[in-house]
Design a protein around this motif. Structure first.
Motif, mmCIF file in Angstrom:
data_model
loop_
_atom_site.group_PDB
_atom_site.id
_atom_site.type_symbol
_atom_site.label_atom_id
_atom_site.label_comp_id
_atom_site.label_asym_id
_atom_site.label_seq_id
_atom_site.Cartn_x
_atom_site.Cartn_y
_atom_site.Cartn_z
ATOM 1 N N SER A 152 64.515 36.946 74.034
ATOM 2 C CA SER A 152 63.161 37.421 74.331
ATOM 3 C C SER A 152 62.106 36.755 73.456
ATOM 4 O O SER A 152 60.904 36.892 73.733
ATOM 5 N N ASN A 153 62.528 36.041 72.424
ATOM 6 C CA ASN A 153 61.579 35.276 71.617
ATOM 7 C C ASN A 153 60.936 34.149 72.416
ATOM 8 O O ASN A 153 59.930 33.587 71.989
ATOM 9 N N SER B 85 77.440 43.526 56.269
ATOM 10 C CA SER B 85 77.049 42.475 57.200
ATOM 11 C C SER B 85 75.558 42.587 57.471
ATOM 12 O O SER B 85 74.896 43.528 57.028
ATOM 13 N N ALA B 86 74.993 41.619 58.207
ATOM 14 C CA ALA B 86 73.547 41.631 58.402
ATOM 15 C C ALA B 86 73.165 41.010 59.741
ATOM 16 O O ALA B 86 73.823 40.093 60.230
ATOM 17 N N LEU B 87 72.083 41.534 60.288
ATOM 18 C CA LEU B 87 71.418 40.945 61.447
ATOM 19 C C LEU B 87 70.242 40.131 60.933
ATOM 20 O O LEU B 87 69.403 40.648 60.192
ATOM 21 N N ILE B 88 70.180 38.860 61.298
ATOM 22 C CA ILE B 88 69.025 38.016 61.010
ATOM 23 C C ILE B 88 68.304 37.784 62.333
ATOM 24 O O ILE B 88 68.948 37.455 63.338
ATOM 25 N N PHE B 89 66.992 37.978 62.345
ATOM 26 C CA PHE B 89 66.257 37.826 63.600
ATOM 27 C C PHE B 89 64.861 37.289 63.338
ATOM 28 O O PHE B 89 64.329 37.407 62.232
ATOM 29 N N VAL B 90 64.262 36.706 64.364
ATOM 30 C CA VAL B 90 62.921 36.133 64.240
ATOM 31 C C VAL B 90 61.891 37.154 64.694
ATOM 32 O O VAL B 90 62.190 38.090 65.446
ATOM 33 N N GLY B 91 60.655 36.966 64.247
ATOM 34 C CA GLY B 91 59.607 37.934 64.526
ATOM 35 C C GLY B 91 59.247 38.073 65.985
ATOM 36 O O GLY B 91 58.689 39.097 66.389
ATOM 37 N N GLY B 92 59.571 37.070 66.792
ATOM 38 C CA GLY B 92 59.186 37.101 68.199
ATOM 39 C C GLY B 92 60.210 37.729 69.120
ATOM 40 O O GLY B 92 59.976 37.778 70.339
#
Length: 295
Positions: free
Chosen positions: A171-172, A194-201
């Motif tokens: 959806s970015n 653990s971790a989720l890395i995601f972009v602002g868009g």
């Protein structure tokens, strides 16, 4: 339906950057050690328990949120400087741009800074959070360049049942006319540490907790340093708490100048002020990189 890819903590950075560019999010397995996780719980757990629930659907009426995290713990360095998080943020956001300085055309590369920090605890009975883009705070247009890369560290296991963060992969790349729908989401499922890395868009939101236990995550956002920080780190983190962190984290907290001319103090890089304060209060500072004047 697209799903979230999971990679190991020692995955190739280029692969993670590619996944973030394509899907907008990626799960990193075992990003921090059990020791780091326990230290974070020791420091932040009591504060979380003392917080009130939110007052609206966005904050969560069955959700506790704790901010100013760099003032509350000294154990965030392995999170914010993890090569896959910080490395991806630098790769995606620190892109050179050309400007004219008189008759000379020069390339300028912005740096990045910590924008917001929160521990977020979703309790049983909390419904789904409205889907949103975090870079909407800066009134960004989409699709467009990445201006935020964020991490959600699982302090407890994330599952579909307990409200693991909902994400719409890809959806970015949507424009601003397309509305997100919950039936397009996939839940983030990962073990504590653990971790989720995601972009602002990328569209995302907290899930509905239908379990009998709270779900706890810790989030840190890195933004372009020429944008205003979401959380005012200069007031959130006292200077003496900033000094407890290594140079790289100090600069990420905002004690740095962003090229070409943003954030200076007395025409110098603010890190110079920080070093002087350290000398005045603690004696000779630890060795770090040389600071140059703003010009």
């Amino acid at each position: 339906m697209r799903t979230l890819t999971t990679v190991a903590a020692d995955a190739e950075l280029d692969n993670v950057v590619k996944l973030l560019d394509e899907d907008g999010a990626v799960v990193v397995r075992d990003l921090v050690t059990d020791t780091v996780l326990q230290n974070l719980w020791n420091d932040l757990g009591p504060g979380l328990r003392g917080e009130q629930f939110g007052r609206d659907a966005t904050a969560g009426t069955r959700t506790r949120r704790l901010s100013s995290l760099f003032a509350r713990t000294r154990h965030l360095t392995p999170v914010v400087t993890h090569p896959l998080f910080l490395g991806a943020a630098r790769a995606l956001m620190q892109q050179p741009t050309s400007i004219w300085m008189g008759r000379e055309r020069v390339q300028v590369t912005p740096n990045i800074q910590i924008s917001v920090t929160q521990a977020i605890q979703i309790h049983p009975g909390q419904g789904r959070q409205p889907l949103h883009r975090d870079d909407a705070l800066h009134l960004r247009r989409h699709p467009g360049p990445t201006s935020r890369v964020q991490i959600m560290l699982a302090m407890s296991d994330f599952t579909e049942l307990n409200g693991g963060t909902l994400v719409i992969p890809g959806s970015n790349h949507w424009d601003d006319d397309r509305a997100p729908r919950h039936n397009e989401c996939v839940p983030t499922e990962m073990t504590a540490g653990s971790a989720l890395i995601f972009v602002g868009g990328v569209y995302h939101g907290g899930g509905s907790n239908r379990s009998d236990q709270p779900r706890t995550g810790l989030t840190i956002a890195l933004d372009l340093a020429n944008l205003r920080q979401e959380e005012n780190q200069y007031l959130a983190v006292p200077v003496n708490d900033v000094l407890a962190y290594p140079e790289e984290v100090r600069r990420l907290l905002g004690y740095d100048a962003c090229p070409p001319d943003l954030g200076w103090l007395d025409m110098q890089n603010p890190y110079t002020y920080l070093r002087r304060h350290e000398t005045a209060t603690h004696g000779a500072p630890a060795a770090d990189s040389t600071d140059e004047p703003k010009r």
